[in-house]
Design a protein around this motif. Structure first.
Motif, short mmCIF file in Angstrom:
data_model
loop_
_atom_site.label_atom_id
_atom_site.label_comp_id
_atom_site.label_asym_id
_atom_site.label_seq_id
_atom_site.Cartn_x
_atom_site.Cartn_y
_atom_site.Cartn_z
N TRP A 65 0.83 -1.20 0.00
CA TRP A 65 0.00 0.00 0.00
C TRP A 65 0.87 1.26 0.00
O TRP A 65 0.40 2.34 -0.37
CB TRP A 65 -0.92 0.01 1.22
CG TRP A 65 -2.03 -0.98 1.18
CD1 TRP A 65 -2.05 -2.16 0.50
CD2 TRP A 65 -3.27 -0.89 1.87
NE1 TRP A 65 -3.23 -2.82 0.73
CE2 TRP A 65 -4.01 -2.05 1.56
CE3 TRP A 65 -3.84 0.04 2.72
CZ2 TRP A 65 -5.27 -2.30 2.08
CZ3 TRP A 65 -5.10 -0.21 3.23
CH2 TRP A 65 -5.81 -1.36 2.91
N VAL A 66 2.10 1.12 0.42
CA VAL A 66 3.05 2.24 0.42
C VAL A 66 3.81 2.27 -0.90
O VAL A 66 4.04 3.33 -1.50
CB VAL A 66 4.02 2.13 1.60
CG1 VAL A 66 5.03 3.26 1.57
CG2 VAL A 66 3.26 2.12 2.93
N VAL A 67 4.21 1.08 -1.38
CA VAL A 67 5.06 1.00 -2.57
C VAL A 67 4.34 1.54 -3.80
O VAL A 67 4.90 2.35 -4.56
CB VAL A 67 5.50 -0.46 -2.79
CG1 VAL A 67 6.22 -0.59 -4.13
CG2 VAL A 67 6.39 -0.94 -1.65
N VAL A 68 3.12 1.12 -4.03
CA VAL A 68 2.42 1.46 -5.27
C VAL A 68 2.18 2.97 -5.41
O VAL A 68 2.56 3.57 -6.42
CB VAL A 68 1.10 0.67 -5.38
CG1 VAL A 68 0.30 1.14 -6.59
CG2 VAL A 68 1.39 -0.83 -5.48
N PRO A 69 1.54 3.64 -4.42
CA PRO A 69 1.33 5.09 -4.60
C PRO A 69 2.64 5.87 -4.62
O PRO A 69 2.74 6.89 -5.32
CB PRO A 69 0.48 5.49 -3.38
CG PRO A 69 0.66 4.40 -2.39
CD PRO A 69 0.90 3.16 -3.17
N LEU A 70 3.64 5.40 -3.90
CA LEU A 70 4.93 6.08 -3.92
C LEU A 70 5.57 5.98 -5.29
O LEU A 70 6.11 6.98 -5.82
CB LEU A 70 5.85 5.48 -2.85
CG LEU A 70 7.16 6.20 -2.58
CD1 LEU A 70 6.90 7.62 -2.11
CD2 LEU A 70 7.98 5.43 -1.54
N ALA A 71 5.51 4.81 -5.92
CA ALA A 71 6.06 4.65 -7.26
C ALA A 71 5.33 5.52 -8.27
O ALA A 71 5.94 6.14 -9.16
CB ALA A 71 5.98 3.17 -7.67
N LEU A 72 4.00 5.60 -8.15
CA LEU A 72 3.23 6.45 -9.06
C LEU A 72 3.60 7.92 -8.89
O LEU A 72 3.74 8.66 -9.87
CB LEU A 72 1.73 6.25 -8.81
CG LEU A 72 1.15 4.89 -9.22
CD1 LEU A 72 -0.30 4.78 -8.80
CD2 LEU A 72 1.30 4.68 -10.73
N ALA A 73 3.77 8.37 -7.64
CA ALA A 73 4.14 9.76 -7.39
C ALA A 73 5.51 10.07 -8.00
O ALA A 73 5.71 11.15 -8.60
CB ALA A 73 4.15 10.03 -5.88
N VAL A 74 6.45 9.15 -7.87
CA VAL A 74 7.79 9.36 -8.44
C VAL A 74 7.71 9.45 -9.96
O VAL A 74 8.36 10.31 -10.58
CB VAL A 74 8.74 8.23 -7.98
CG1 VAL A 74 10.05 8.29 -8.76
CG2 VAL A 74 9.01 8.33 -6.49
N LEU A 75 6.92 8.56 -10.58
CA LEU A 75 6.80 8.58 -12.03
C LEU A 75 6.21 9.90 -12.51
O LEU A 75 6.67 10.48 -13.51
CB LEU A 75 5.93 7.41 -12.49
CG LEU A 75 6.56 6.02 -12.39
CD1 LEU A 75 5.55 4.94 -12.76
CD2 LEU A 75 7.79 5.93 -13.30
N VAL A 76 5.16 10.40 -11.84
CA VAL A 76 4.53 11.65 -12.25
C VAL A 76 5.51 12.81 -12.12
O VAL A 76 5.63 13.66 -13.02
CB VAL A 76 3.26 11.91 -11.41
CG1 VAL A 76 2.74 13.33 -11.64
CG2 VAL A 76 2.19 10.89 -11.76
N LEU A 77 6.24 12.87 -11.00
CA LEU A 77 7.17 13.98 -10.78
C LEU A 77 8.35 13.91 -11.74
O LEU A 77 8.86 14.94 -12.19
CB LEU A 77 7.67 13.96 -9.34
CG LEU A 77 6.63 14.39 -8.29
CD1 LEU A 77 7.14 14.13 -6.88
CD2 LEU A 77 6.30 15.87 -8.45
N ARG A 78 8.80 12.69 -12.07
CA ARG A 78 9.88 12.57 -13.05
C ARG A 78 9.40 13.01 -14.43
O ARG A 78 10.16 13.62 -15.20
CB ARG A 78 10.34 11.11 -13.11
CG ARG A 78 11.08 10.63 -11.88
CD ARG A 78 12.49 11.13 -11.82
NE ARG A 78 13.31 10.59 -12.88
CZ ARG A 78 14.58 10.89 -13.09
NH1 ARG A 78 15.18 11.79 -12.29
NH2 ARG A 78 15.25 10.35 -14.07
#
Length: 558
Positions: free
Chosen positions: A341-354
């Motif tokens: 539950w932490v990994v998935v939204p965190l990965a999505l946030a990183v992709l959007v910001l990148r």
């Protein structure tokens, strides 16, 4: 000019002189809002002790939680049920509750010794002062050995065995109390029980209906207890009494009633509440088998452990359900939280910001604020779970964190000043090289923070075993503060350079954005870590989540 300096000083002196005689009056006036009939309010290194009295009754509270009250039949259930389960109890260990009537009831049995553990000496001092004479007298019984120490520490170091161990403490509403309901503690108790030894404790419940929150709390403790002991009996009532042993336990009320009579507890000096008819009622009512079925059917993904204190989450959900019953489903779903539950939204946030190529530095600072406050909560709750009381240690741990942050910020400001200084050649290539260095240092700092979070769980376990945990835990959090303190000057330097080289805003505006990101992250970290991450994920997985935040920060900066 002279008058403008003197008047504030005179005003401060006047306020100090007035505060000295009025301080006690103001103290008791504010306390009266919460404790109308308070006889004693005393702060000790273990917590705030409050004694309330009205019409001869005395009620003791510790940190706002009910400890015990006089003129109650509750001690009879605490003491007599486990003692009657043992065919011939001689040695008893009692943790908590002794001054409130448990000792009085235990000593009615033919026991030869009772070891009574009460953490705070102020509780016994207040008991000798405010309790009725018959309750005070048992404290001086020659069969009673009184110890002022942590109950778990006493169990771990006593080096002898008992026939019966009784724990009479409040429900697992804090990390300190939760440690008396964990798998590790149950195993430690089992190690000091004699061959036919009996262990007992209680949890709040309801007479006729268990709502989902009560089922989660009771079922989790039942399963945790069952992972250590082979025999368990749970007695229904406003408080469920858990009785456990590796020897056979009886549910034959006639046998228990005969033991009650054999020990002379049916006469005028015997029991008022736990009697032969009451024993028959408890063991023959439909509630007795139904409660066991309810607790056995409650499926839990994890046991309650020292570093995975899920029970205090269930207790918090139980307390909140009294005011917000509609949130029952939310609490249940949140209890299923796992690291994904932490990994998935965190990965999505990183992709959007990148992808957007903006906001990386403020987001990294938000991650840092979240991580730092989470680590501070981890150290505080780990100290509480592994060492015990934390009341007087909070200030030291928080101060160590702030000192570490100040040291980290100071060291990094000096390094940044050195980075700004041009070399002897003063070439533009050299200036560009120095300009990139804050970014590289911030990436390295994120990597070090990730390693720190990964190493923290085993380090905490080793620190708890050291002779001076009061020193080792502040040193651990000092390092966390140092790492967090380094990040803010680096981020400020990066955004300063960005603002000077673009038209996106002034230096002050961007610095304010960074500071706001840090505060938002820290606020979310303090709330989510204490209320959700640590009790549901556990301390090790919470540290892994913090390590993922640092890894995400590195990816954003690269």
């Amino acid at each position: 000019m002279h008058t403008s300096r003197v008047l504030p000083g005179l005003a401060a002196l006047l306020l100090a002189l007035l505060a000295w005689p009025l301080g006690r009056t103001l103290h008791w006036t504010t306390l009266a809002w919460q404790w109308e009939d308070a006889l004693l309010v005393r702060d000790t290194i273990y917590g705030r002790l409050t004694v309330v009295g009205r019409n001869g009754q005395r009620v003791f509270f510790q940190n706002g939680l009910l400890m015990f009250e006089t003129q109650s039949t509750f001690p009879e259930e605490v003491a007599h049920f486990p003692l009657l389960e043992h065919p011939s109890p001689r040695s008893v260990l009692l943790i908590g509750g002794g001054a409130g009537g448990d000792l009085r009831e235990i000593l009615k049995h033919p026991v030869s010794e009772v070891h009574y553990v009460e953490l705070d000496p102020a509780v016994i001092e207040a008991a000798r002062r405010y309790l009725p004479p018959e309750d005070r007298a048992v404290l001086d019984d020659p069969r009673v050995t009184l110890a002022h120490t942590d109950g778990r520490l006493y169990v771990k170091n006593i080096g002898r065995r008992f026939d019966v161990v009784i724990v009479d403490l409040p429900e697992p509403s804090t990390g300190q109390l939760n440690r008396f309901y964990t798998q590790e503690f149950f195993a430690e108790v089992k190690a000091i029980l004699n061959e036919r030894g009996v262990f007992s404790f209680g949890l709040p419940s309801a007479e006729n209906y268990l709502n989902p929150e009560l089922r989660h709390l009771g079922g989790n403790v039942y399963q945790t207890l069952g992972s250590v002991f082979s025999q368990i009996i749970v007695l229904p009532g406003d408080h469920n009494r858990f009785i456990a042993s590796d020897a056979p336990l009886t549910t034959d009320h006639t046998l228990l009633a005969s033991r009650l009579a054999e020990r002379g507890l049916t006469g005028p000096d015997g029991t008022r509440w736990v009697s032969a008819p009451y024993l028959k009622y408890i063991f023959t009512t439909d509630r007795f088998p139904q409660l066991r079925r309810d607790l056995e059917s409650e499926e839990s993904a994890r046991l309650n452990r020292d570093l995975e204190p899920i029970c205090y989450y269930y207790d918090m959900a139980l307390w909140l359900s009294q005011f917000y019953s509609g949130l029952s489903g939310f609490f249940h779903q949140a209890s299923l939280l796992n690291l994904w539950w932490v990994v998935v939204p965190l990965a999505l946030a990183v992709l959007v910001l990148r992808w957007k190529r903006g906001g990386a530095v403020p987001m990294v600072i938000a991650f840092t604020g979240f991580a730092e406050m989470t680590l501070e909560m981890v150290v505080l709750l780990a100290f509480q779970a592994l060492h015990g009381y934390v009341y007087h240690e909070v200030s030291l741990i928080v101060a160590a964190f702030m000192v570490g942050a100040a040291l980290g910020g100071g060291v990094m400001n000096r390094l940044i000043a050195a980075m700004r200084a041009p070399d002897a050649a003063g070439s533009s290539a050299s200036g560009e090289r120095w300009a990139r260095r804050p970014l590289m240092v911030l990436i390295v700092a994120q990597g070090v923070a990730m390693l720190y979070a990964l190493a923290l769980p085993p380090v905490l376990l080793k620190a708890a075993a050291l002779p001076w945990p009061n020193l080792s835990f502040p040193l651990i959090i000092l390092l966390a503060g140092f790492l967090g303190g380094m990040d803010f000057p680096l981020a400020a330097e990066l955004t300063r350079a960005s603002a000077l080289n673009s038209s996106k805003g002034s230096v002050g505006r961007v610095a304010g954005l960074i500071y706001g990101a840090d505060l938002v992250g820290a606020c979310l970290g303090a709330f989510l870590s204490s209320a959700l991450l640590i009790p549901v994920l556990g301390i090790p997985q919470t540290c892994y989540a913090v390590a993922l935040l640092s890894l995400a920060g590195m990816v954003l900066l690269v």
